[in-house]
Design a protein around this motif. Sequence first.
Motif, PDB file in Angstrom:
ATOM      1  N   TYR A  55      42.172  39.984  34.094  1.00  0.00           N
ATOM      2  CA  TYR A  55      42.580  38.789  33.365  1.00  0.00           C
ATOM      3  C   TYR A  55      42.095  38.835  31.921  1.00  0.00           C
ATOM      4  O   TYR A  55      41.189  38.112  31.549  1.00  0.00           O
TER       5      TYR A  55
ATOM      6  N   THR B 204      41.191  29.897  34.460  1.00  0.00           N
ATOM      7  CA  THR B 204      41.478  31.172  35.120  1.00  0.00           C
ATOM      8  C   THR B 204      40.351  32.159  34.879  1.00  0.00           C
ATOM      9  O   THR B 204      39.870  32.814  35.800  1.00  0.00           O
TER      10      THR B 204
ATOM     11  N   ALA C  68      44.063  26.001  30.810  1.00  0.00           N
ATOM     12  CA  ALA C  68      44.500  26.792  31.960  1.00  0.00           C
ATOM     13  C   ALA C  68      43.904  28.193  31.872  1.00  0.00           C
ATOM     14  O   ALA C  68      43.407  28.729  32.864  1.00  0.00           O
ATOM     15  N   ALA C  69      43.941  28.768  30.682  1.00  0.00           N
ATOM     16  CA  ALA C  69      43.407  30.111  30.497  1.00  0.00           C
ATOM     17  C   ALA C  69      41.913  30.128  30.773  1.00  0.00           C
ATOM     18  O   ALA C  69      41.403  31.021  31.456  1.00  0.00           O
TER      19      ALA C  69
ATOM     20  N   ALA D 126      48.570  33.267  32.057  1.00  0.00           N
ATOM     21  CA  ALA D 126      47.782  32.652  33.118  1.00  0.00           C
ATOM     22  C   ALA D 126      47.799  33.489  34.390  1.00  0.00           C
ATOM     23  O   ALA D 126      46.791  33.622  35.050  1.00  0.00           O
ATOM     24  N   CYS D 127      48.961  34.049  34.707  1.00  0.00           N
ATOM     25  CA  CYS D 127      49.042  34.846  35.934  1.00  0.00           C
ATOM     26  C   CYS D 127      50.028  35.977  35.718  1.00  0.00           C
ATOM     27  O   CYS D 127      51.220  35.744  35.567  1.00  0.00           O
TER      28      CYS D 127
ATOM     29  N   CYS E  16      47.576  31.827  41.547  1.00  0.00           N
ATOM     30  CA  CYS E  16      47.847  33.169  41.020  1.00  0.00           C
ATOM     31  C   CYS E  16      47.719  34.220  42.124  1.00  0.00           C
ATOM     32  O   CYS E  16      48.562  35.105  42.235  1.00  0.00           O
TER      33      CYS E  16
END
Length: 129
Positions: free
Chosen positions: A31, A16, A12-13, A37-38, A113
């Motif tokens: 980020y 992103t 997920a990271a 993640a958000c 996000c």
Amino acid sequence: MKKTTRLLLLMAAMATICWAACTYKKEATAYPATGIACDTSNIRYSVEVTGVLSTNCYPCHASAVAAGSGGGNKLDSYTNLKAYASSGLLLNVIMHTPGYDQMPKNASKLSDCDIAKIRTWIRNGMLNN
Ligand code: HEC
């Protein structure tokens, strides 16, 4: 933490970071690779909200562009945006709620996000900060 959970978080990271790096340079600095993640902890109109809109919406919805490109809807001032946000229209168009126009027009839906950032700004009272 289970191995699979850690792998999922990592994926997920990475997604992103890749997304941020590929679409808009400014987002990449927002980020850092912290594993968050958000981050919606500090959402400001002048930074995060206009950051999302300038990339995805201003090309059609800024005062400077021809009226036709955004159907005459100008989103690049606080006062205008607040009106769209208070009526619920802003969130509905970006969430692709059935029955509403789907924005950004002819492009993919905003990332979860980015939608979360706009939603947080609205929930926090649509401050001009
Ligand atoms: C490629 C041009 C384009 C982009 C990019 C775009 N829009 Fe639009 N938008 C339009 C047009 C054209 C309309 C007029 C209605 C229609 O034709 O669907 C519109 C209408 C709207 C409306 C009014 C809807 C209504 O029911 O009256 C809102 C709110 C809106 N857009 C928000 C956004 C937001 C927020 C973004 C960015 C996430 C965005 N738009 C990106 C072209 C665009």
